[in-house]
Design a protein around this motif. Structure first.
Motif, mmCIF file in Angstrom:
data_model
loop_
_atom_site.group_PDB
_atom_site.id
_atom_site.type_symbol
_atom_site.label_atom_id
_atom_site.label_comp_id
_atom_site.label_asym_id
_atom_site.label_seq_id
_atom_site.Cartn_x
_atom_site.Cartn_y
_atom_site.Cartn_z
ATOM 1 N N ILE A 191 43.710 34.860 26.227
ATOM 2 C CA ILE A 191 44.005 33.399 26.530
ATOM 3 C C ILE A 191 44.552 33.256 27.907
ATOM 4 O O ILE A 191 44.587 32.097 29.000
ATOM 5 C CB ILE A 191 44.705 32.034 25.300
ATOM 6 N N ALA A 192 45.052 34.183 28.866
ATOM 7 C CA ALA A 192 45.459 34.670 29.943
ATOM 8 C C ALA A 192 44.998 34.016 31.081
ATOM 9 O O ALA A 192 45.067 32.763 32.095
ATOM 10 C CB ALA A 192 46.162 35.846 30.583
ATOM 11 N N PRO A 193 43.586 34.393 31.360
ATOM 12 C CA PRO A 193 42.291 33.387 32.084
ATOM 13 C C PRO A 193 42.507 31.731 32.343
ATOM 14 O O PRO A 193 41.949 31.537 33.069
ATOM 15 C CB PRO A 193 41.594 34.346 31.845
ATOM 16 N N ALA A 194 42.583 31.153 30.906
ATOM 17 C CA ALA A 194 42.177 29.756 30.672
ATOM 18 C C ALA A 194 43.602 29.515 30.998
ATOM 19 O O ALA A 194 44.159 28.140 30.996
ATOM 20 C CB ALA A 194 42.465 29.730 29.236
ATOM 21 N N ARG A 195 44.963 29.897 30.649
ATOM 22 C CA ARG A 195 46.768 30.123 31.482
ATOM 23 C C ARG A 195 46.874 29.379 32.504
ATOM 24 O O ARG A 195 47.768 28.837 33.234
ATOM 25 C CB ARG A 195 47.508 30.312 30.105
ATOM 26 N N VAL A 196 46.747 30.880 33.241
ATOM 27 C CA VAL A 196 47.173 31.101 34.700
ATOM 28 C C VAL A 196 45.780 30.501 35.484
ATOM 29 O O VAL A 196 44.642 30.834 35.701
ATOM 30 C CB VAL A 196 47.142 32.772 34.641
ATOM 31 N N GLU A 197 46.193 30.256 36.552
ATOM 32 C CA GLU A 197 44.979 29.776 37.804
ATOM 33 C C GLU A 197 44.801 30.827 38.416
ATOM 34 O O GLU A 197 45.394 31.583 38.782
ATOM 35 C CB GLU A 197 46.470 28.754 38.561
ATOM 36 N N GLY A 198 43.596 30.560 39.316
ATOM 37 C CA GLY A 198 43.174 32.607 40.082
ATOM 38 C C GLY A 198 42.546 33.320 38.988
ATOM 39 O O GLY A 198 42.030 34.314 39.687
ATOM 40 N N SER A 199 43.176 33.210 37.854
ATOM 41 C CA SER A 199 42.922 34.137 36.832
ATOM 42 C C SER A 199 41.616 34.397 36.741
ATOM 43 O O SER A 199 40.134 33.570 36.678
ATOM 44 C CB SER A 199 43.360 34.929 35.530
ATOM 45 N N GLU A 200 40.725 35.491 36.811
ATOM 46 C CA GLU A 200 39.249 35.369 36.258
ATOM 47 C C GLU A 200 38.878 36.534 34.717
ATOM 48 O O GLU A 200 39.549 37.187 34.482
ATOM 49 C CB GLU A 200 38.691 36.329 37.838
ATOM 50 N N PRO A 201 37.939 36.276 34.212
ATOM 51 C CA PRO A 201 37.816 36.928 32.463
ATOM 52 C C PRO A 201 38.005 38.153 33.118
ATOM 53 O O PRO A 201 37.960 39.292 32.165
ATOM 54 C CB PRO A 201 35.602 36.358 31.983
ATOM 55 N N ALA A 202 37.399 39.062 34.600
ATOM 56 C CA ALA A 202 37.710 40.696 34.580
ATOM 57 C C ALA A 202 38.630 41.231 34.112
ATOM 58 O O ALA A 202 40.090 41.950 33.877
ATOM 59 C CB ALA A 202 37.157 40.611 35.487
ATOM 60 N N ASP A 203 40.092 40.321 34.803
ATOM 61 C CA ASP A 203 41.560 40.520 34.126
ATOM 62 C C ASP A 203 41.758 40.778 32.395
ATOM 63 O O ASP A 203 42.542 41.575 32.573
ATOM 64 C CB ASP A 203 42.328 39.245 34.215
ATOM 65 N N VAL A 204 41.363 39.953 31.583
ATOM 66 C CA VAL A 204 40.957 40.092 29.932
ATOM 67 C C VAL A 204 40.314 41.646 30.464
ATOM 68 O O VAL A 204 41.869 42.128 29.693
ATOM 69 C CB VAL A 204 40.179 39.483 28.906
ATOM 70 N N VAL A 205 39.005 42.265 30.639
ATOM 71 C CA VAL A 205 38.937 43.588 30.658
ATOM 72 C C VAL A 205 40.644 44.648 31.134
ATOM 73 O O VAL A 205 40.642 45.718 30.465
ATOM 74 C CB VAL A 205 38.179 44.325 31.348
ATOM 75 N N THR A 206 41.038 44.151 32.330
ATOM 76 C CA THR A 206 41.691 45.091 32.950
ATOM 77 C C THR A 206 43.502 45.383 32.216
ATOM 78 O O THR A 206 43.372 46.447 32.209
ATOM 79 C CB THR A 206 42.273 44.305 34.470
ATOM 80 N N LEU A 207 43.592 43.698 31.439
ATOM 81 C CA LEU A 207 44.605 44.256 30.465
ATOM 82 C C LEU A 207 44.436 45.081 29.292
ATOM 83 O O LEU A 207 45.487 45.738 28.529
ATOM 84 C CB LEU A 207 44.953 42.740 30.145
ATOM 85 N N LEU A 208 42.796 45.160 28.538
ATOM 86 C CA LEU A 208 42.990 45.881 27.780
ATOM 87 C C LEU A 208 42.577 46.973 27.618
ATOM 88 O O LEU A 208 43.649 47.698 27.020
ATOM 89 C CB LEU A 208 41.470 45.296 26.973
ATOM 90 N N ILE A 209 42.418 47.205 28.618
ATOM 91 C CA ILE A 209 41.829 49.055 29.413
ATOM 92 C C ILE A 209 43.815 49.455 29.552
ATOM 93 O O ILE A 209 43.662 50.554 28.812
ATOM 94 C CB ILE A 209 41.696 49.301 30.768
ATOM 95 N N VAL A 210 44.134 49.197 30.024
ATOM 96 C CA VAL A 210 45.866 49.089 30.410
ATOM 97 C C VAL A 210 46.847 49.861 29.040
ATOM 98 O O VAL A 210 47.141 50.483 29.105
ATOM 99 C CB VAL A 210 46.670 48.102 30.947
ATOM 100 N N GLY A 211 46.744 48.545 27.998
ATOM 101 C CA GLY A 211 46.924 48.685 27.347
ATOM 102 C C GLY A 211 46.525 49.744 26.126
ATOM 103 O O GLY A 211 47.262 50.858 25.504
ATOM 104 N N ALA A 212 45.357 50.246 25.847
ATOM 105 C CA ALA A 212 44.421 50.902 25.711
ATOM 106 C C ALA A 212 45.467 52.252 26.088
ATOM 107 O O ALA A 212 45.603 53.605 25.384
ATOM 108 C CB ALA A 212 42.779 51.219 25.414
ATOM 109 N N LEU A 213 44.994 52.662 27.743
ATOM 110 C CA LEU A 213 45.373 54.099 28.083
ATOM 111 C C LEU A 213 47.105 54.305 27.252
ATOM 112 O O LEU A 213 47.848 55.132 27.195
ATOM 113 C CB LEU A 213 45.491 54.184 29.420
#
Length: 395
Positions: A132-154
């Motif tokens: 839900i972060a891209p929808a709430r934060v201005e300037g965010s992109e869908p690719a940010d979701v992948v980045t967040l999930l990869i960081v969380g997974a690592l």
């Protein structure tokens, strides 16, 4: 059995199961607090000097989230919930996606220190907030979701690795403690076993020596002295042989799970014959069972040996406490379910206790031997004398 205090007092971490909270070690807590303090100090200085171009509420939220990491030092579950609450509030206030990134970085600490339930709940919360972060934060992109999930997974993978390593370390530590305890127990069992052999075999002969030594002091008659001297010589010879056998037990017991010092000598029929000869040599009299051979026939070796040893110990107590000239009556009964041995003695006309220390070890050993085979043991005054009553089950 002596045990080290550190070995026998399991720490809180050792006592926890895999699903429970795992507190950080002292060094890890110190390192975490030092790192959190340094980062929080830098962020505060960055905020106070006006160097930051982000909104004030965003900078304050970042400092609060950073300080939340310090809670992992004492309450990992509380720290996880605090981070989720802080990141959720930051998204609601639209202060940036960095709060969710912090949540992703913290996933490793959560997995490493919290229970499985908290870790699963945290992972779900992280995934939801990342979506839900891209929808709430201005300037965010869908690719940010992948980045967040990869960081969380690592981060979670690193935390899982630390959790597994700490679990392995705890298991190894527990195994070492249990191994030490087993070794101490085996050593104590061996000591008890050798002590039992010394008491059951050698103490009996020493009592006979002490008894006849008193005879030598009290009389100058040739015949009683000759009998006493012969009895002392025989008892001393048997005691020396028993000592050699006990030493043999200490040497071979590492390879043999059980080794009886002299099972033949301790068979009941042989023990009864020895008892009669020893007590009659002191001027006493012994009444044996009418047909001991038939009663003993067919008994298991463990029952036979146990009865023989108990009979010998009871005879030792007669020599110690009833004195010369004691009358002893030994009874032996066998039913369909049990065998019963009784030893009753009455002091003789020259009754006097030997000057030999007695700590009740003999009675304790007789009771332990009977109870080890599921039987019962009783001893006490009866009909002007002392009665030992042992019952052992046949089945």
């Amino acid at each position: 059995m002596r045990t080290g205090a550190a070995e026998r007092r399991p720490t809180r971490r050792h006592a926890r199961s895999a699903g429970e909270i795992r507190l950080l070690s002292r060094r890890a807590r110190i390192a975490l607090l030092a790192l959190v303090g340094a980062i929080a100090a830098f962020e505060t200085a960055w905020l106070l000097t006006g160097a930051s171009t982000a909104p004030l509420i965003s900078d304050v939220a970042q400092v609060v989230l950073t300080l939340s990491f310090a809670v992992f030092a004492w309450r990992p579950a509380a720290a996880a919930m605090l981070l989720v609450a802080g990141a959720s509030a930051a998204l609601l206030l639209d202060v940036g996606i960095v709060s969710v990134l912090v949540l992703s970085v913290a996933a490793g600490l959560v997995v490493a220190t919290c229970s499985r339930g908290v870790a699963v709940g945290y992972t779900i919360a992280l995934a939801v907030l990342a979506l839900i972060a891209p929808a709430r934060v201005e300037g965010s992109e869908p690719a940010d979701v992948v980045t967040l999930l990869i960081v969380g997974a690592l981060s979670s993978a690193a935390g899982l690795y630390l959790r597994l390593m700490r679990g392995r370390e705890r298991r190894l530590s527990r195994a070492l403690v249990e191994q030490d305890a087993a070794r101490d127990a085996a050593t104590q069992i061996e000591r008890d076993r050798i002590a039992d052999e010394l008491h059951d075999l050698i103490a009996h002969e020493l009592t006979i020596i002490a008894m006849h030594a008193q005879v030598l002091r009290r009389t100058d008659e040739r015949e009683p002295r000759a009998v006493a001297e012969q009895a002392i010589s025989d008892a001393a010879r048997k005691a020396l042989a028993d000592i050699r056998r006990v030493l043999h037990v200490a040497q071979v017991s590492r390879d043999e799970p059980y080794f009886d010092v002299d099972s033949v000598r301790n068979q009941l029929r042989i023990s009864l014959d020895d008892i009669r000869a020893q007590i009659e040599a002191t001027g006493g009299s012994v009444v044996l069972p009418a047909d001991a051979a038939a009663t003993v026939d067919g008994l298991s070796p463990s029952l036979d040996t146990t009865l023989g040893r108990i009979a010998r110990e009871a005879a030792t107590n007669v020599l110690k406490h009833a004195g010369a000239g004691a009358t002893v009556s030994i009874g032996l009964e066998r039913t369909e379910h049990e065998v019963r041995l009784t030893v009753h003695d009455r002091p003789g006309v020259e009754a006097s206790e030997l000057d030999i220390p007695s700590g009740g070890y003999g009675l304790a050993r007789m009771r332990a031997r009977a109870e080890a085979l599921g039987g019962s043991f009783a001893a006490g005054q009866s009909n002007g004398g002392w009665l030992v009553d042992v019952r052992l089950p046949l089945g």
